[in-house]
Design a protein around this motif. Structure first.
Motif, PDB file in Angstrom:
ATOM      1  N   GLY A   1       0.787  -1.219   0.000  1.00  0.00           N
ATOM      2  CA  GLY A   1       0.000   0.000   0.000  1.00  0.00           C
ATOM      3  C   GLY A   1       0.824   1.276   0.000  1.00  0.00           C
ATOM      4  N   GLU A   2       2.152   1.172   0.070  1.00  0.00           N
ATOM      5  CA  GLU A   2       3.024   2.343   0.124  1.00  0.00           C
ATOM      6  C   GLU A   2       3.674   2.610  -1.231  1.00  0.00           C
ATOM      7  OE1 GLU A   2       6.992   3.909   2.604  1.00  0.00           O
ATOM      8  OE2 GLU A   2       6.463   1.787   2.566  1.00  0.00           O
ATOM      9  N   ARG A   3       3.891   3.890  -1.558  1.00  0.00           N
ATOM     10  CA  ARG A   3       4.671   4.284  -2.717  1.00  0.00           C
ATOM     11  C   ARG A   3       5.812   5.183  -2.232  1.00  0.00           C
ATOM     12  NH1 ARG A   3      -0.300   5.694  -4.201  1.00  0.00           N
ATOM     13  NH2 ARG A   3       0.224   7.902  -4.365  1.00  0.00           N
ATOM     14  N   ARG A   4       6.923   5.180  -2.971  1.00  0.00           N
ATOM     15  CA  ARG A   4       8.090   5.948  -2.537  1.00  0.00           C
ATOM     16  C   ARG A   4       8.867   6.424  -3.753  1.00  0.00           C
ATOM     17  NH1 ARG A   4      12.927   3.501   1.381  1.00  0.00           N
ATOM     18  NH2 ARG A   4      14.102   5.435   1.610  1.00  0.00           N
ATOM     19  N   GLU A   5       9.291   7.680  -3.748  1.00  0.00           N
ATOM     20  CA  GLU A   5      10.094   8.222  -4.842  1.00  0.00           C
ATOM     21  C   GLU A   5      11.506   8.514  -4.350  1.00  0.00           C
ATOM     22  OE1 GLU A   5      10.269  12.103  -7.797  1.00  0.00           O
ATOM     23  OE2 GLU A   5       8.303  11.239  -7.306  1.00  0.00           O
ATOM     24  N   LEU A   6      12.492   8.085  -5.133  1.00  0.00           N
ATOM     25  CA  LEU A   6      13.891   8.283  -4.794  1.00  0.00           C
ATOM     26  C   LEU A   6      14.570   9.118  -5.874  1.00  0.00           C
ATOM     27  CD1 LEU A   6      14.831   4.569  -3.962  1.00  0.00           C
ATOM     28  CD2 LEU A   6      14.185   6.343  -2.304  1.00  0.00           C
TER      29      LEU A   6
ATOM     30  N   LEU B   1       8.932   3.664  -6.486  1.00  0.00           N
ATOM     31  CA  LEU B   1       8.630   2.284  -6.094  1.00  0.00           C
ATOM     32  C   LEU B   1       7.141   2.156  -5.844  1.00  0.00           C
ATOM     33  CD1 LEU B   1      11.690   2.841  -5.231  1.00  0.00           C
ATOM     34  CD2 LEU B   1      11.381   0.947  -3.638  1.00  0.00           C
ATOM     35  N   ASN B   2       6.529   1.171  -6.467  1.00  0.00           N
ATOM     36  CA  ASN B   2       5.124   0.866  -6.225  1.00  0.00           C
ATOM     37  C   ASN B   2       4.994   0.036  -4.940  1.00  0.00           C
ATOM     38  OD1 ASN B   2       2.382   0.791  -6.606  1.00  0.00           O
ATOM     39  ND2 ASN B   2       2.420  -0.376  -8.510  1.00  0.00           N
ATOM     40  N   THR B   3       3.797  -0.358  -4.621  1.00  0.00           N
ATOM     41  CA  THR B   3       3.516  -1.152  -3.437  1.00  0.00           C
ATOM     42  C   THR B   3       4.350  -2.434  -3.375  1.00  0.00           C
ATOM     43  OG1 THR B   3       1.745  -2.399  -2.296  1.00  0.00           O
ATOM     44  CG2 THR B   3       1.593  -2.251  -4.679  1.00  0.00           C
ATOM     45  N   ASP B   4       4.789  -2.796  -2.165  1.00  0.00           N
ATOM     46  CA  ASP B   4       5.453  -4.078  -1.902  1.00  0.00           C
ATOM     47  C   ASP B   4       6.607  -4.330  -2.879  1.00  0.00           C
ATOM     48  OD1 ASP B   4       5.781  -6.402  -0.457  1.00  0.00           O
ATOM     49  OD2 ASP B   4       4.319  -7.546  -1.607  1.00  0.00           O
ATOM     50  N   THR B   5       7.507  -3.378  -2.956  1.00  0.00           N
ATOM     51  CA  THR B   5       8.611  -3.407  -3.920  1.00  0.00           C
ATOM     52  C   THR B   5       9.943  -3.301  -3.185  1.00  0.00           C
ATOM     53  OG1 THR B   5       7.297  -2.482  -5.735  1.00  0.00           O
ATOM     54  CG2 THR B   5       9.671  -2.124  -5.842  1.00  0.00           C
ATOM     55  N   ALA B   6      10.964  -3.948  -3.722  1.00  0.00           N
ATOM     56  CA  ALA B   6      12.305  -3.894  -3.123  1.00  0.00           C
ATOM     57  C   ALA B   6      13.341  -3.790  -4.229  1.00  0.00           C
ATOM     58  CB  ALA B   6      12.564  -5.135  -2.277  1.00  0.00           C
TER      59      ALA B   6
ATOM     60  N   ILE C   1       8.572  -0.695 -10.556  1.00  0.00           N
ATOM     61  CA  ILE C   1       9.184   0.629 -10.469  1.00  0.00           C
ATOM     62  C   ILE C   1       8.927   1.433 -11.733  1.00  0.00           C
ATOM     63  CG2 ILE C   1      11.022   0.006  -8.843  1.00  0.00           C
ATOM     64  CD1 ILE C   1      12.931  -0.307 -11.214  1.00  0.00           C
ATOM     65  N   LEU C   2       8.943   2.759 -11.571  1.00  0.00           N
ATOM     66  CA  LEU C   2       8.979   3.700 -12.692  1.00  0.00           C
ATOM     67  C   LEU C   2      10.352   4.354 -12.668  1.00  0.00           C
ATOM     68  CD1 LEU C   2       7.622   5.457 -14.953  1.00  0.00           C
ATOM     69  CD2 LEU C   2       7.019   7.052 -13.116  1.00  0.00           C
ATOM     70  N   VAL C   3      11.026   4.348 -13.808  1.00  0.00           N
ATOM     71  CA  VAL C   3      12.390   4.866 -13.904  1.00  0.00           C
ATOM     72  C   VAL C   3      12.406   6.080 -14.827  1.00  0.00           C
ATOM     73  CG1 VAL C   3      14.775   4.341 -14.520  1.00  0.00           C
ATOM     74  CG2 VAL C   3      13.297   2.531 -13.595  1.00  0.00           C
ATOM     75  N   GLN C   4      12.999   7.174 -14.355  1.00  0.00           N
ATOM     76  CA  GLN C   4      13.276   8.354 -15.178  1.00  0.00           C
ATOM     77  C   GLN C   4      14.770   8.597 -15.103  1.00  0.00           C
ATOM     78  OE1 GLN C   4      11.037  10.895 -16.950  1.00  0.00           O
ATOM     79  NE2 GLN C   4      13.123  11.055 -17.770  1.00  0.00           N
ATOM     80  N   THR C   5      15.494   8.253 -16.174  1.00  0.00           N
ATOM     81  CA  THR C   5      16.957   8.302 -16.108  1.00  0.00           C
ATOM     82  C   THR C   5      17.489   9.704 -16.360  1.00  0.00           C
ATOM     83  OG1 THR C   5      17.183   7.740 -18.456  1.00  0.00           O
ATOM     84  CG2 THR C   5      17.133   5.922 -16.887  1.00  0.00           C
TER      85      THR C   5
ATOM     86  N   VAL D   1      -0.239   2.897 -17.826  1.00  0.00           N
ATOM     87  CA  VAL D   1       0.597   1.918 -17.129  1.00  0.00           C
ATOM     88  C   VAL D   1       1.248   2.516 -15.878  1.00  0.00           C
ATOM     89  CG1 VAL D   1       2.709   2.389 -18.442  1.00  0.00           C
ATOM     90  CG2 VAL D   1       2.304   0.105 -17.499  1.00  0.00           C
ATOM     91  N   ASP D   2       1.405   3.848 -15.864  1.00  0.00           N
ATOM     92  CA  ASP D   2       2.004   4.487 -14.694  1.00  0.00           C
ATOM     93  C   ASP D   2       0.971   5.211 -13.829  1.00  0.00           C
ATOM     94  OD1 ASP D   2       1.421   6.476 -16.516  1.00  0.00           O
ATOM     95  OD2 ASP D   2       3.232   7.653 -16.096  1.00  0.00           O
ATOM     96  N   ALA D   3      -0.300   4.876 -13.989  1.00  0.00           N
ATOM     97  CA  ALA D   3      -1.350   5.543 -13.204  1.00  0.00           C
ATOM     98  C   ALA D   3      -1.158   5.328 -11.708  1.00  0.00           C
ATOM     99  CB  ALA D   3      -2.733   5.035 -13.638  1.00  0.00           C
ATOM    100  N   TRP D   4      -0.507   4.228 -11.329  1.00  0.00           N
ATOM    101  CA  TRP D   4      -0.284   3.954  -9.903  1.00  0.00           C
ATOM    102  C   TRP D   4       0.580   5.028  -9.245  1.00  0.00           C
ATOM    103  CZ3 TRP D   4       4.837   3.360  -8.642  1.00  0.00           C
ATOM    104  CH2 TRP D   4       5.705   2.961  -9.656  1.00  0.00           C
ATOM    105  N   THR D   5       1.421   5.708 -10.036  1.00  0.00           N
ATOM    106  CA  THR D   5       2.243   6.780  -9.453  1.00  0.00           C
ATOM    107  C   THR D   5       1.377   7.949  -9.020  1.00  0.00           C
ATOM    108  OG1 THR D   5       2.663   7.879 -11.585  1.00  0.00           O
ATOM    109  CG2 THR D   5       4.188   6.122 -10.918  1.00  0.00           C
TER     110      THR D   5
END
Length: 316
Positions: A114-119, A129-134, A153-157, A237-241
């Motif tokens: 249920g958690e999202r995180r941006e690095l 990072l989408n839910t339950d991701t490592a 994950i969603l990646v923006q390089t 596909v990235d609507a979860w973000t």
């Protein structure tokens, strides 16, 4: 053999917790023995509890402390629900639970269910990072590498001329060429959707096959040995973000599987409505609200058990 009912599983979980707290007195032990023998279903539920106990030598550590709380405390009720769910999916449940916990504990970065995180990485690249991701991050003088252990994950390089940016999974390695893309590992396959730029994909266990070039607007999936077909990437596909699950004539059973990624517990879809087509935008941060939206729009009834940890969807 019919599935065990939520009630029988919850009762077995309760007895397992009570036994973990200490010795029962004679009256309680007699009550426990009577409960086990009172129906074949309860006997089967207790057999599941014994299997779990034998595997672990007791309760999972994260549940054991909650078992010592007051009988009516929210923490104990939550632990009871989780334990009942483990019993529901034995014998594979413990292995999956243990693997997931290990991934979370040892990864460089992770998210809970249920958690999202941006690095923002050292080179300026962004990873969501989408839910339950490592993930693990390994930057050195030769390359910039992100290893996806599990999840999505969603990646923006960020552009850098000297070091390639790579994302690896168990199935292969993807080299980003000035790119924005999503990567998800699911059912022993990696799913890639390229939103901007280009990604070159190399298989983990088949160096004889030439790398696959995936351009903006395309998607593919691959195992460690073979590529799937190239297709058109879903624009959502990235609507979860943005905290949304977008459904466009999605089977209800598939919708439930996606929603379950964002909530703890179990959601069962009655086969009678599994093929019902669902469309709309649903909030992943509030799965109860998403289920409520289904009830308001479609002929679906939602019923909850085990303090909300077990939900059943059935025809209205």
């Amino acid at each position: 053999m019919p599935a065990l009912s939520p009630k029988a599983l919850e009762e077995a979980a309760e007895w397992l917790m009570r036994l973990s707290e200490g010795d029962l007195n004679d009256s309680e032990r007699a009550e426990w023995e009577h409960w086990k023998l009172s129906s074949p279903e309860r006997d089967r539920a207790w057999a599941r509890a014994q299997l779990l106990q034998n595997k672990l030598g007791g309760l999972p550590p994260s549940l054991a402390m909650s078992a010592l709380d007051r009988p009516a405390s929210p923490e104990r009720r939550a632990a009871l629900g989780k334990l009942a769910l483990l019993l529901a999916v034995m014998p594979v449940g413990w292995g999956s639970w243990k693997l997931a916990q290990n991934q979370q504990w040892t990864a460089d970065y992770s998210t809970r269910v249920g958690e999202r995180r941006e690095l923002v990485l050292a080179d300026g690249s962004r990873i969501t990072l989408n839910t339950d991701t490592a993930i693990d991050v390994r930057f050195d003088s030769q390359q910039r590498l992100v290893h996806l252990r599990e999840g999505e994950i969603l990646v923006q390089t960020a552009h850098e001329a000297t070091r390639p940016f790579l994302v690896s999974t168990r199935q292969g390695r993807m080299q980003a060429l000035g790119t924005r893309f999503t990567v998800r590992e699911l059912n022993a396959r990696t799913h890639l959707a390229v939103l901007e730029g280009t990604v070159k994909v190399m298989l983990a266990e088949n160096s004889q096959t030439a790398p696959l070039i995936v351009n903006a607007g395309q998607r593919t999936d691959f195992s460690a040995q073979t590529f799937g077909a190239l297709g058109t990437a879903d624009g959502n596909v990235d609507a979860w973000t943005r905290g949304m699950l977008m459904a466009d004539k999605m089977r209800l059973a598939d919708f439930v599987a996606e929603l379950l990624r964002y909530r703890r517990g179990f959601v069962r879809c009655d086969p009678a409505i599994a093929d019902l087509k669902i469309s709309g935008a649903f909030p992943v941060s509030d799965s109860q609200r998403a289920l409520g939206m289904l009830v308001q729009t479609y002929p679906v009834r939602v019923s909850g058990h085990l303090n909300g940890y077990w939900v059943t969807l059935s025809p209205a």
